[in-house]
Design an enzyme around this catalytic site. Structure first.
Site, PDB file in Angstrom:
ATOM      1  N   ASP A   1      -3.156 -18.168   0.411  1.00 13.05           N
ATOM      2  CA  ASP A   1      -4.145 -18.844  -0.452  1.00 13.05           C
ATOM      3  C   ASP A   1      -4.882 -19.917   0.340  1.00 13.05           C
ATOM      4  O   ASP A   1      -6.105 -20.051   0.274  1.00 13.05           O
ATOM      5  CB  ASP A   1      -3.490 -19.394  -1.732  1.00 13.05           C
ATOM      6  CG  ASP A   1      -2.181 -20.141  -1.490  1.00 13.05           C
ATOM      7  OD1 ASP A   1      -1.666 -20.139  -0.344  1.00 13.05           O
ATOM      8  OD2 ASP A   1      -1.661 -20.733  -2.458  1.00 13.05           O
TER       9      ASP A   1
ATOM     10  N   ASP B   1     -12.609  -8.767   4.238  1.00  9.78           N
ATOM     11  CA  ASP B   1     -13.866  -8.756   3.468  1.00  9.78           C
ATOM     12  C   ASP B   1     -14.399 -10.184   3.326  1.00  9.78           C
ATOM     13  O   ASP B   1     -15.596 -10.429   3.452  1.00  9.78           O
ATOM     14  CB  ASP B   1     -13.653  -8.171   2.061  1.00  9.78           C
ATOM     15  CG  ASP B   1     -13.890  -6.672   1.996  1.00  9.78           C
ATOM     16  OD1 ASP B   1     -13.646  -5.987   3.014  1.00  9.78           O
ATOM     17  OD2 ASP B   1     -14.315  -6.176   0.934  1.00  9.78           O
TER      18      ASP B   1
ATOM     19  N   ASP C   1      -6.572  -6.794   4.190  1.00 14.97           N
ATOM     20  CA  ASP C   1      -7.685  -6.118   3.534  1.00 14.97           C
ATOM     21  C   ASP C   1      -8.587  -7.149   2.863  1.00 14.97           C
ATOM     22  O   ASP C   1      -9.808  -7.149   3.041  1.00 14.97           O
ATOM     23  CB  ASP C   1      -7.127  -5.134   2.490  1.00 14.97           C
ATOM     24  CG  ASP C   1      -8.234  -4.434   1.727  1.00 14.97           C
ATOM     25  OD1 ASP C   1      -9.191  -3.977   2.374  1.00 14.97           O
ATOM     26  OD2 ASP C   1      -8.144  -4.354   0.480  1.00 14.97           O
TER      27      ASP C   1
ATOM     28  N   TYR D   1       0.829  -1.214   0.000  1.00 19.38           N
ATOM     29  CA  TYR D   1       0.000   0.000   0.000  1.00 19.38           C
ATOM     30  C   TYR D   1       0.861   1.260   0.000  1.00 19.38           C
ATOM     31  O   TYR D   1       0.477   2.265  -0.561  1.00 19.38           O
ATOM     32  CB  TYR D   1      -0.889   0.044   1.256  1.00 19.38           C
ATOM     33  CG  TYR D   1      -2.243  -0.603   1.111  1.00 19.38           C
ATOM     34  CD1 TYR D   1      -2.365  -1.930   0.726  1.00 19.38           C
ATOM     35  CD2 TYR D   1      -3.403   0.113   1.385  1.00 19.38           C
ATOM     36  CE1 TYR D   1      -3.610  -2.521   0.621  1.00 19.38           C
ATOM     37  CE2 TYR D   1      -4.649  -0.468   1.282  1.00 19.38           C
ATOM     38  CZ  TYR D   1      -4.752  -1.784   0.903  1.00 19.38           C
ATOM     39  OH  TYR D   1      -5.989  -2.359   0.797  1.00 19.38           O
TER      40      TYR D   1
ATOM     41  N   LYS E   1       2.874 -15.361   2.573  1.00 20.59           N
ATOM     42  CA  LYS E   1       3.148 -16.098   1.330  1.00 20.59           C
ATOM     43  C   LYS E   1       4.652 -16.348   1.304  1.00 20.59           C
ATOM     44  O   LYS E   1       5.372 -15.936   0.393  1.00 20.59           O
ATOM     45  CB  LYS E   1       2.649 -15.263   0.132  1.00 20.59           C
ATOM     46  CG  LYS E   1       2.687 -15.983  -1.195  1.00 20.59           C
ATOM     47  CD  LYS E   1       1.593 -17.029  -1.371  1.00 20.59           C
ATOM     48  CE  LYS E   1       1.773 -17.756  -2.690  1.00 20.59           C
ATOM     49  NZ  LYS E   1       0.848 -18.903  -2.860  1.00 20.59           N
TER      50      LYS E   1
HETATM   51  C1  IPM Z   1     -10.446  -0.931   4.141  1.00 20.38           C
HETATM   52  C2  IPM Z   1     -10.657  -0.299   2.799  1.00 20.38           C
HETATM   53  C3  IPM Z   1      -9.486   0.614   2.479  1.00 20.38           C
HETATM   54  C4  IPM Z   1      -8.242  -0.249   2.429  1.00 20.38           C
HETATM   55  C5  IPM Z   1      -9.647   1.456   1.194  1.00 20.38           C
HETATM   56  C6  IPM Z   1     -10.876   2.320   1.242  1.00 20.38           C
HETATM   57  C7  IPM Z   1      -8.427   2.282   0.897  1.00 20.38           C
HETATM   58  O1  IPM Z   1     -10.837  -1.273   1.823  1.00 20.38           O
HETATM   59  O2  IPM Z   1     -10.324  -0.188   5.131  1.00 20.38           O
HETATM   60  O3  IPM Z   1     -10.441  -2.151   4.233  1.00 20.38           O
HETATM   61  O4  IPM Z   1      -7.929  -0.840   1.375  1.00 20.38           O
HETATM   62  O5  IPM Z   1      -7.561  -0.341   3.441  1.00 20.38           O
HETATM   63 MG    MG Z   2     -11.032  -3.221   2.589  1.00 19.90          MG
END
Ligand code: IPM
Ligand code: MG
Length: 376
Positions: free
Chosen positions: A226, A254, A250, A147, A194
């Site tokens: 993975d 999700d 990240d 990042y 990884k």
């Molecule tokens: C998160 C989001 C952020 C990230 C974005 C909005 C930059 O996806 O907080 O998980 O990638 O960290």
């Molecule tokens: Mg995110």
């Protein structure tokens, strides 16, 4: 008696899309807590993301950083706008707001608890038996890795690179956070990396192995990312504390949110050197903005983590109880039940009423029904 305790300054960064709506519910709950427990929260709102670009030309104005630095905690909504997503040439982007504040305040540890609620098990794509006992926390490194490494595009525009870089010190500080969490939980830590391919991952393994010696009670295992992505679906109950670098965290968080029934459920805390920041893990969900249909639970539980951070443990516990109460009584938003749903602000009202002790005693079902979806 009943003297107001110290003033706590809370910076509010609503941002874009559904950010302002969900943050408003979290603020309403915090105000209810303040009045009921005689605390004094002082809110200062600041611009971030696309909203800040529109007003000032930058996603993170200096004034926002100053307000955050001058606060005891930050409540953040979401950033992002489709017009920037569609334009790969955009020089300013809403996401620079949140990335910039994380970096400016050195919020290197992102704590993402994955809590499942029995009343929502049926919404998960997983079979219910796999959800039994699921309760883990993802500890995501937040200010390093790909990042923030150097980004380049060649002058002819045909080649780009993003550098994934970590220093030992960056890995050490978050590894200690993860071991401390594991020590207070089930004493299990899984490093996700990884290391069969990436040099940075091998440094992570080395550092974690060294630090593990200082926490002999914690059982440590190592998993390739993975495989971890698969294990979160196959056997999520095996995890306690999952430690990982920025981008893997990240993506996996999700994925993990799916277990809970909706991305809208998951909260997070970002801690490090300066003021801690609390935010739902979801994005700005522009399609839902302004419709009062977003799920406020991720933002409200993030505010509960904020209360924990301010050492207001009893207050945080009552917020979590309120959330569990709304969910088990099916006061849920549209992402949870697309037919029988309640509005964002109604769920916020119910939670504010619960924390002030007004319910479950005196819920006026008819009044609430009026704030329910009329689709049925
Ligand atoms: C998160 C989001 C952020 C990230 C974005 C909005 C930059 O996806 O907080 O998980 O990638 O960290
Ligand atoms: Mg995110």
């Amino acid at each position: 008696m009943n003297q107001p305790s110290n003033v706590r300054k809370i910076a509010l960064l609503p941002g874009d899309g559904i950010g302002p709506e969900v943050t408003a519910q979290a603020k309403k709950m915090l105000e209810a807590i303040a009045s009921h427990y005689q605390h004094h929260f002082e809110f200062s709102e600041a611009l971030i993301g696309a909203a800040a670009i529109d007003a000032t030309g930058t996603a993170l104005p200096q004034e926002t950083i100053d307000i955050c630095l001058d606060s005891d905690a930050i409540l953040f909504g979401a950033v992002g706008h489709p017009k920037y997503d569609k334009d790969p040439n955009a020089k300013v982007r809403p996401e620079q707001g949140i990335l910039g504040i994380r970096k400016a305040l050195q919020l290197f540890a992102n704590i993402r608890p994955v809590t499942t609620y029995a009343s929502l098990h049926h919404l998960s794509p997983l079979k219910t038996d796999r959800l039994e006992g699921v309760d883990f926390v993802i500890i995501r490194e937040l200010t390093g890795g790909i990042y923030f490494g150097e980004k380049q595009t060649s002058t002819d525009g045909n080649q780009s690179s993003d550098l994934c870089i970590y220093t030992r010190e960056e890995i050490e500080r978050i590894t200690h956070v993860a071991f401390q969490y594991a020590s207070q939980r089930k004493n299990k830590l899984t490093l996700v990396d990884k290391a069969n391919v990436l040099e940075t991952s091998r440094l992570w393994r080395k550092v974690v192995q060294e630090i593990a010696a200082q926490y002999p009670k914690v059982e440590v295992d190592y998993m390739f990312v993975d495989n971890a992505a698969m294990q979160i679906m196959m056997n999520p109950a095996q995890f306690d504390v999952m430690l990982t670098e920025n981008m893997f965290g990240d993506i996996l968080s999700d994925e993990a949110s799916v277990l809970t029934g909706s991305l809208g459920m998951l909260p997070s805390a970002s801690v490090g050197k300066a003021t801690a920041l609390f935010e739902p893990i979801h994005g700005s969900y522009p399609q839902a903005a302004g419709k009062d249909i977003a799920n406020p639970i991720g933002a409200i539980v993030s505010a509960a983590m904020l209360l924990d951070h301010l050492e207001l443990k009893e207050e945080a516990a009552v917020v979590r109880e309120a959330v569990a109460w709304t969910l088990s009584n099916h006061f849920v938003s549209k992402d949870i039940d697309s037919v029988n749903f309640y509005f964002t602000s109604t769920i916020g009202d119910l939670i504010a009423d619960y924390v002030t002790g007004k319910i479950p005693g005196s819920v006026k079902q008819e009044n609430i029904e009026l704030r329910k979806s009329t689709i049925i």
